[in-house]
Design a protein around this motif. Structure first.
Motif, PDB file in Angstrom:
ATOM      1  N   VAL A  72       0.826  -1.213   0.000  1.00  0.00           N
ATOM      2  CA  VAL A  72       0.000   0.000   0.000  1.00  0.00           C
ATOM      3  C   VAL A  72       0.861   1.264   0.000  1.00  0.00           C
ATOM      4  O   VAL A  72       0.607   2.197  -0.775  1.00  0.00           O
ATOM      5  CB  VAL A  72      -0.952  -0.015   1.209  1.00  0.00           C
ATOM      6  N   ARG A  73       1.854   1.309   0.848  1.00  0.00           N
ATOM      7  CA  ARG A  73       2.678   2.527   0.931  1.00  0.00           C
ATOM      8  C   ARG A  73       3.439   2.780  -0.368  1.00  0.00           C
ATOM      9  O   ARG A  73       3.555   3.925  -0.820  1.00  0.00           O
ATOM     10  CB  ARG A  73       3.637   2.422   2.107  1.00  0.00           C
ATOM     11  N   LEU A  74       3.971   1.733  -0.985  1.00  0.00           N
ATOM     12  CA  LEU A  74       4.700   1.892  -2.240  1.00  0.00           C
ATOM     13  C   LEU A  74       3.753   2.318  -3.364  1.00  0.00           C
ATOM     14  O   LEU A  74       4.080   3.217  -4.162  1.00  0.00           O
ATOM     15  CB  LEU A  74       5.402   0.582  -2.604  1.00  0.00           C
ATOM     16  N   ALA A  75       2.594   1.695  -3.455  1.00  0.00           N
ATOM     17  CA  ALA A  75       1.613   2.075  -4.473  1.00  0.00           C
ATOM     18  C   ALA A  75       1.141   3.505  -4.256  1.00  0.00           C
ATOM     19  O   ALA A  75       1.001   4.281  -5.224  1.00  0.00           O
ATOM     20  CB  ALA A  75       0.425   1.115  -4.436  1.00  0.00           C
ATOM     21  N   ALA A  76       0.901   3.866  -3.013  1.00  0.00           N
ATOM     22  CA  ALA A  76       0.462   5.232  -2.719  1.00  0.00           C
ATOM     23  C   ALA A  76       1.545   6.251  -3.069  1.00  0.00           C
ATOM     24  O   ALA A  76       1.234   7.356  -3.530  1.00  0.00           O
ATOM     25  CB  ALA A  76       0.088   5.352  -1.246  1.00  0.00           C
ATOM     26  N   LEU A  77       2.797   5.895  -2.894  1.00  0.00           N
ATOM     27  CA  LEU A  77       3.886   6.797  -3.259  1.00  0.00           C
ATOM     28  C   LEU A  77       3.911   7.046  -4.766  1.00  0.00           C
ATOM     29  O   LEU A  77       4.052   8.193  -5.225  1.00  0.00           O
ATOM     30  CB  LEU A  77       5.221   6.212  -2.795  1.00  0.00           C
ATOM     31  N   ALA A  78       3.780   5.984  -5.555  1.00  0.00           N
ATOM     32  CA  ALA A  78       3.771   6.140  -7.017  1.00  0.00           C
ATOM     33  C   ALA A  78       2.588   6.984  -7.468  1.00  0.00           C
ATOM     34  O   ALA A  78       2.724   7.867  -8.336  1.00  0.00           O
ATOM     35  CB  ALA A  78       3.745   4.768  -7.679  1.00  0.00           C
ATOM     36  N   LEU A  79       1.429   6.751  -6.888  1.00  0.00           N
ATOM     37  CA  LEU A  79       0.239   7.505  -7.279  1.00  0.00           C
ATOM     38  C   LEU A  79       0.311   8.953  -6.804  1.00  0.00           C
ATOM     39  O   LEU A  79      -0.177   9.865  -7.484  1.00  0.00           O
ATOM     40  CB  LEU A  79      -1.008   6.814  -6.719  1.00  0.00           C
ATOM     41  N   PHE A  80       0.914   9.164  -5.640  1.00  0.00           N
ATOM     42  CA  PHE A  80       1.110  10.533  -5.149  1.00  0.00           C
ATOM     43  C   PHE A  80       2.005  11.315  -6.109  1.00  0.00           C
ATOM     44  O   PHE A  80       1.719  12.481  -6.445  1.00  0.00           O
ATOM     45  CB  PHE A  80       1.720  10.498  -3.751  1.00  0.00           C
ATOM     46  N   ALA A 110      -4.265  13.084  -4.276  1.00  0.00           N
ATOM     47  CA  ALA A 110      -2.915  13.188  -3.716  1.00  0.00           C
ATOM     48  C   ALA A 110      -2.950  13.190  -2.196  1.00  0.00           C
ATOM     49  O   ALA A 110      -2.118  12.544  -1.540  1.00  0.00           O
ATOM     50  CB  ALA A 110      -2.229  14.453  -4.237  1.00  0.00           C
ATOM     51  N   ALA A 111      -3.924  13.902  -1.602  1.00  0.00           N
ATOM     52  CA  ALA A 111      -4.043  13.920  -0.146  1.00  0.00           C
ATOM     53  C   ALA A 111      -4.378  12.541   0.405  1.00  0.00           C
ATOM     54  O   ALA A 111      -3.839  12.115   1.435  1.00  0.00           O
ATOM     55  CB  ALA A 111      -5.106  14.940   0.267  1.00  0.00           C
ATOM     56  N   GLY A 112      -5.272  11.830  -0.287  1.00  0.00           N
ATOM     57  CA  GLY A 112      -5.591  10.474   0.157  1.00  0.00           C
ATOM     58  C   GLY A 112      -4.392   9.545   0.087  1.00  0.00           C
ATOM     59  O   GLY A 112      -4.160   8.745   1.005  1.00  0.00           O
ATOM     60  N   CYS A 113      -3.624   9.670  -0.988  1.00  0.00           N
ATOM     61  CA  CYS A 113      -2.414   8.844  -1.113  1.00  0.00           C
ATOM     62  C   CYS A 113      -1.394   9.195  -0.034  1.00  0.00           C
ATOM     63  O   CYS A 113      -0.696   8.306   0.499  1.00  0.00           O
ATOM     64  CB  CYS A 113      -1.802   9.022  -2.498  1.00  0.00           C
ATOM     65  N   LEU A 114      -1.308  10.464   0.308  1.00  0.00           N
ATOM     66  CA  LEU A 114      -0.373  10.886   1.361  1.00  0.00           C
ATOM     67  C   LEU A 114      -0.746  10.263   2.700  1.00  0.00           C
ATOM     68  O   LEU A 114       0.131   9.808   3.459  1.00  0.00           O
ATOM     69  CB  LEU A 114      -0.360  12.410   1.452  1.00  0.00           C
ATOM     70  N   MET A 117       0.240   6.653   2.654  1.00  0.00           N
ATOM     71  CA  MET A 117       1.690   6.528   2.834  1.00  0.00           C
ATOM     72  C   MET A 117       2.074   6.645   4.296  1.00  0.00           C
ATOM     73  O   MET A 117       2.946   5.918   4.800  1.00  0.00           O
ATOM     74  CB  MET A 117       2.407   7.604   2.016  1.00  0.00           C
ATOM     75  N   ALA A 118       1.436   7.558   5.012  1.00  0.00           N
ATOM     76  CA  ALA A 118       1.807   7.817   6.404  1.00  0.00           C
ATOM     77  C   ALA A 118       1.253   6.772   7.362  1.00  0.00           C
ATOM     78  O   ALA A 118       1.947   6.354   8.305  1.00  0.00           O
ATOM     79  CB  ALA A 118       1.316   9.208   6.807  1.00  0.00           C
ATOM     80  N   LEU A 119       0.006   6.336   7.136  1.00  0.00           N
ATOM     81  CA  LEU A 119      -0.678   5.482   8.100  1.00  0.00           C
ATOM     82  C   LEU A 119      -0.793   4.031   7.673  1.00  0.00           C
ATOM     83  O   LEU A 119      -1.109   3.167   8.493  1.00  0.00           O
ATOM     84  CB  LEU A 119      -2.083   6.039   8.376  1.00  0.00           C
ATOM     85  N   GLY A 120      -0.558   3.748   6.405  1.00  0.00           N
ATOM     86  CA  GLY A 120      -0.711   2.384   5.929  1.00  0.00           C
ATOM     87  C   GLY A 120      -2.148   2.077   5.556  1.00  0.00           C
ATOM     88  O   GLY A 120      -3.053   2.906   5.719  1.00  0.00           O
ATOM     89  N   GLY A 121      -2.373   0.879   5.072  1.00  0.00           N
ATOM     90  CA  GLY A 121      -3.684   0.494   4.583  1.00  0.00           C
ATOM     91  C   GLY A 121      -4.528  -0.292   5.551  1.00  0.00           C
ATOM     92  O   GLY A 121      -5.598  -0.781   5.175  1.00  0.00           O
ATOM     93  N   GLY A 122      -4.112  -0.434   6.801  1.00  0.00           N
ATOM     94  CA  GLY A 122      -4.888  -1.182   7.776  1.00  0.00           C
ATOM     95  C   GLY A 122      -4.700  -2.694   7.656  1.00  0.00           C
ATOM     96  O   GLY A 122      -3.944  -3.180   6.825  1.00  0.00           O
ATOM     97  N   ARG A 123      -5.430  -3.403   8.494  1.00  0.00           N
ATOM     98  CA  ARG A 123      -5.260  -4.862   8.561  1.00  0.00           C
ATOM     99  C   ARG A 123      -6.099  -5.621   7.551  1.00  0.00           C
ATOM    100  O   ARG A 123      -5.853  -6.815   7.320  1.00  0.00           O
ATOM    101  CB  ARG A 123      -5.622  -5.350   9.972  1.00  0.00           C
ATOM    102  N   PHE A 124      -7.091  -4.955   6.941  1.00  0.00           N
ATOM    103  CA  PHE A 124      -7.982  -5.651   6.009  1.00  0.00           C
ATOM    104  C   PHE A 124      -7.413  -5.596   4.603  1.00  0.00           C
ATOM    105  O   PHE A 124      -7.889  -4.863   3.733  1.00  0.00           O
ATOM    106  CB  PHE A 124      -9.382  -5.024   6.046  1.00  0.00           C
ATOM    107  N   GLY A 125      -6.381  -6.377   4.366  1.00  0.00           N
ATOM    108  CA  GLY A 125      -5.742  -6.413   3.066  1.00  0.00           C
ATOM    109  C   GLY A 125      -4.584  -7.394   3.074  1.00  0.00           C
ATOM    110  O   GLY A 125      -4.283  -8.039   4.091  1.00  0.00           O
ATOM    111  N   VAL A 126      -3.918  -7.497   1.933  1.00  0.00           N
ATOM    112  CA  VAL A 126      -2.797  -8.432   1.818  1.00  0.00           C
ATOM    113  C   VAL A 126      -1.682  -8.066   2.787  1.00  0.00           C
ATOM    114  O   VAL A 126      -1.101  -8.946   3.440  1.00  0.00           O
ATOM    115  CB  VAL A 126      -2.282  -8.462   0.364  1.00  0.00           C
ATOM    116  N   ASP A 127      -1.372  -6.788   2.894  1.00  0.00           N
ATOM    117  CA  ASP A 127      -0.313  -6.375   3.828  1.00  0.00           C
ATOM    118  C   ASP A 127      -0.652  -6.769   5.255  1.00  0.00           C
ATOM    119  O   ASP A 127       0.208  -7.242   6.009  1.00  0.00           O
ATOM    120  CB  ASP A 127      -0.105  -4.859   3.743  1.00  0.00           C
ATOM    121  N   GLY A 128      -1.912  -6.566   5.660  1.00  0.00           N
ATOM    122  CA  GLY A 128      -2.328  -6.926   7.010  1.00  0.00           C
ATOM    123  C   GLY A 128      -2.223  -8.421   7.267  1.00  0.00           C
ATOM    124  O   GLY A 128      -1.795  -8.853   8.340  1.00  0.00           O
TER     125      GLY A 128
END
Length: 201
Positions: A72-80, A110-114, A117-128
């Motif tokens: 999530v953080r890497l994808a959000a960085l690219a989209l930001f 951009a604000a949503g992606c930021l 990036m800062a908080l992560g995507g939460g536990r309901f996902g592949v990363d979680g």
């Protein structure tokens, strides 16, 4: 905010933002990179061919990653970065409203992606899922180490060197309780009574 509430909010935000990006990325791929490159050239975007490829790939792949909650953080960085480029080179001088070509949509994205990036995507996902799996494995390894150390706890700990008697403190001092020296012993002639018979010379 409780962890469960944050996870739910992050899930909703990820999915909504991801769907928007996937739709725009798919539109670019459907139009063809050549057409997108020509449009970027007219807008004055630097390196239009490379920029068109990056924008289409970032929006399509990055948006999909946000939806499933992977990297999530890497994808959000690219989209930001994609949205900042669109804001600077395309929408900055056209006001706020998107109907006039303004920056409100790219700014909100951009604000949503930021935030992601800062908080992560939460536990309901592949990363979680990956984080929880890694944490369980770490706890299992720690429990196994504790079980391996447990048998040693039933025995008394061996005494340390400082608990053992020291030779120079607990043993008798040199010279104590030893036979007296010759000068402390009674002399044969001095301790005899005066009238005692003497050995003939």
């Amino acid at each position: 905010m409780k962890q469960g509430a944050f996870d739910l909010a992050a899930l909703v935000a990820r999915v909504v933002i991801g769907v928007i990006f996937v739709a725009h990325g798919w539109q670019k791929w459907q139009s063809g990179l050549g057409a997108v490159t020509g449009m970027f050239t007219k807008m004055g975007v630097p390196l239009p061919e490379l920029s068109a490829t990056f924008a289409a790939a970032a929006e399509l792949v990055g948006g999909a990653f946000l939806i499933i909650g992977a990297l999530v953080r890497l994808a959000a960085l690219a989209l930001f970065a994609d949205m900042v480029g669109a804001l600077v080179f395309v929408h900055a001088g056209k006001g706020v409203f998107v109907s006039e070509g303004g920056w409100e949509l790219v700014g909100a994205l951009a604000a949503g992606c930021l935030l992601l990036m800062a908080l992560g995507g939460g536990r309901f996902g592949v990363d979680g899922l990956f984080v929880r799996s890694s944490r369980k494995k770490a706890e299992r390894r720690e429990a196994e180490r504790a079980d391996e150390r447990a048998p040693m706890d039933i025995f008394d700990e061996p005494r340390r060197d400082e608990d053992l008697p020291r030779r120079d403190e607990d043993l008798p001092q040199r010279g104590e309780d030893l036979p007296r020296r010759d000068q402390d012993l009674p002399r044969r002639g001095d301790d005899l009574p005066p009238d005692a018979p003497t050995r003939p010379q």
